[in-house]
Design an enzyme around this catalytic site. Structure first.
Site, PDB file in Angstrom:
ATOM      1  N   SER A 137      -2.750   7.621  17.139  1.00 48.67           N
ATOM      2  CA  SER A 137      -2.290   7.094  16.074  1.00 48.67           C
ATOM      3  C   SER A 137      -0.720   7.386  15.728  1.00 48.67           C
ATOM      4  O   SER A 137      -0.429   8.522  16.242  1.00 48.67           O
ATOM      5  CB  SER A 137      -2.788   7.182  14.437  1.00 48.67           C
ATOM      6  OG  SER A 137      -2.017   7.114  13.404  1.00 48.67           O
ATOM      7  N   TYR A 150      -6.780  13.087   8.614  1.00 46.32           N
ATOM      8  CA  TYR A 150      -6.750  11.956   9.680  1.00 46.32           C
ATOM      9  C   TYR A 150      -5.524  12.382  10.708  1.00 46.32           C
ATOM     10  O   TYR A 150      -5.957  12.338  11.951  1.00 46.32           O
ATOM     11  CB  TYR A 150      -6.219  10.760   9.121  1.00 46.32           C
ATOM     12  CG  TYR A 150      -6.229   9.482  10.092  1.00 46.32           C
ATOM     13  CD1 TYR A 150      -7.384   8.900  10.747  1.00 46.32           C
ATOM     14  CD2 TYR A 150      -4.990   9.065  10.494  1.00 46.32           C
ATOM     15  CE1 TYR A 150      -7.343   7.797  11.641  1.00 46.32           C
ATOM     16  CE2 TYR A 150      -4.961   8.112  11.107  1.00 46.32           C
ATOM     17  CZ  TYR A 150      -5.775   7.177  11.794  1.00 46.32           C
ATOM     18  OH  TYR A 150      -5.950   6.352  12.657  1.00 46.32           O
TER      19      TYR A 150
END
Ligand SMILES: NC(=O)c1ccc[n+]([C@@H]2O[C@H](COP(=O)([O-])OP(=O)(O)OC[C@H]3O[C@@H](n4cnc5c(N)ncnc54)[C@H](O)[C@@H]3O)[C@@H](O)[C@H]2O)c1
Length: 257
Positions: A137, A150
């Site tokens: 990401s 995350y």
């Protein structure tokens, strides 16, 4: 790697990015597609089989939280496909409120998936080599302060993938390792993610982030396929708002032997 005629495993294939990528991979002429996911999306399977009658499309259930199901899924895939050339690891959650689960699925599960696939791809023991694409990401490039758990999991994905791209592994396994870092993309994951923060006091800020511009998933999928076909071993690619950018890293440290 050219995808025409290739056997592909896509893990997390029924997710938003997964479904869009699978269509593009099959558009590129892949011969055999095996989807790994928690549960079968029967509607999506019917759609894939109807749209791509020339390809063989299978589903194998597995759970990224359980190593033994990951190992078993690759064993079954190998038996069904004969061999596979490409693995895409796309499973993931954005749920900082669940710390252990986030690390378990996004990082531990992904590592086990890579390690379980390698013996079947390993050129030094009869495999054909190939490419493993790990979906990280933009959060691994510039950690958003609102999602530290995350970000940590996705930074781990990048570090693992870059390390596996080392020449010493490539010379033995013949497998290319690529990291993909999508920006915010319009999928089920990006819906209401502001409620899944760890520190509740940042929820309002996170809600503002949720209004940030998102790229359409089909645009991202086309770019992921471009990177799969042309990306280099060890490459880290940011795919944000329809653009592809290869990320280069300064060398802060080098081991001396
Ligand atoms: N959507 C975004 O904005 C965005 C941005 C950057 C990176 N990503 C990453 O891209 C990947 C795909 O995201 P998406 O937007 O398609 O998400 P999604 O929520 O639509 O799909 C996630 C997939 O992971 C699977 N999954 C979740 N837990 C699992 C488990 N325990 N075992 C097996 N499978 C499991 C789900 O069933 C689903 O198919 C993720 O790794 C995500 O972190 C997404």
């Amino acid at each position: 790697m050219e995808l025409k005629g290739k056997n592909v495993i896509y893990s997390g294939g029924f997710g938003g990015i997964g479904q869009a990528c699978i269509k593009e991979i099959l558009n590129s002429g892949a011969k055999h597609m095996t989807i790994f996911d928690l549960v079968e999306n029967k509607e999506a399977m019917i759609g894939f089989k109807k749209s791509y009658p020339g390809a063989t499309i299978d589903f194998i259930p597995f759970d990224m939280r359980k190593k033994e199901t990951i190992t078993a899924a690759f064993k079954t895939a190998k038996a069904k496909m004969g061999h596979f050339d490409v693995l895409v690891n796309s499973c993931g959650i954005m749920m900082d409120s669940e710390v252990d689960l986030t690390i378990q699925i996004n990082l531990m599960g992904l590592i086990h998936s890579n390690l379980a696939a390698l013996p079947y791809m390993d050129k030094s023991s009869g495999g054909r080599g190939g490419v493993i694409v790990n979906i990280s990401s933009v959060a691994c490039l510039e950690p958003p302060p609102l999602y530290p758990i995350y970000s940590a999991s996705k930074d781990g994905v990048k570090a693992f993938t870059r390390s596996m791209a080392d020449q010493v592994y490539y010379d033995r396994f013949g497998v290319n390792f690529i990291t993909i870092c999508p920006g915010i993309t319009d999928t089920p994951m990006s819906e209401g993610f502001y409620t899944r923060v760890f520190f509740k006091f940042v929820e309002e800020k996170a809600q503002a982030l949720a209004k940030a511009k998102q790229q359409p998933v089909d645009v991202l999928a086309k770019n992921i396929i471009k990177v799969m076909e042309t990306g280099k071993n060890g490459g880290v690619y940011m795919l944000n708002l329809g653009n592809i950018e290869e990320i280069t890293f300064p060398k802060f440290w080098e081991a001396t032997f």
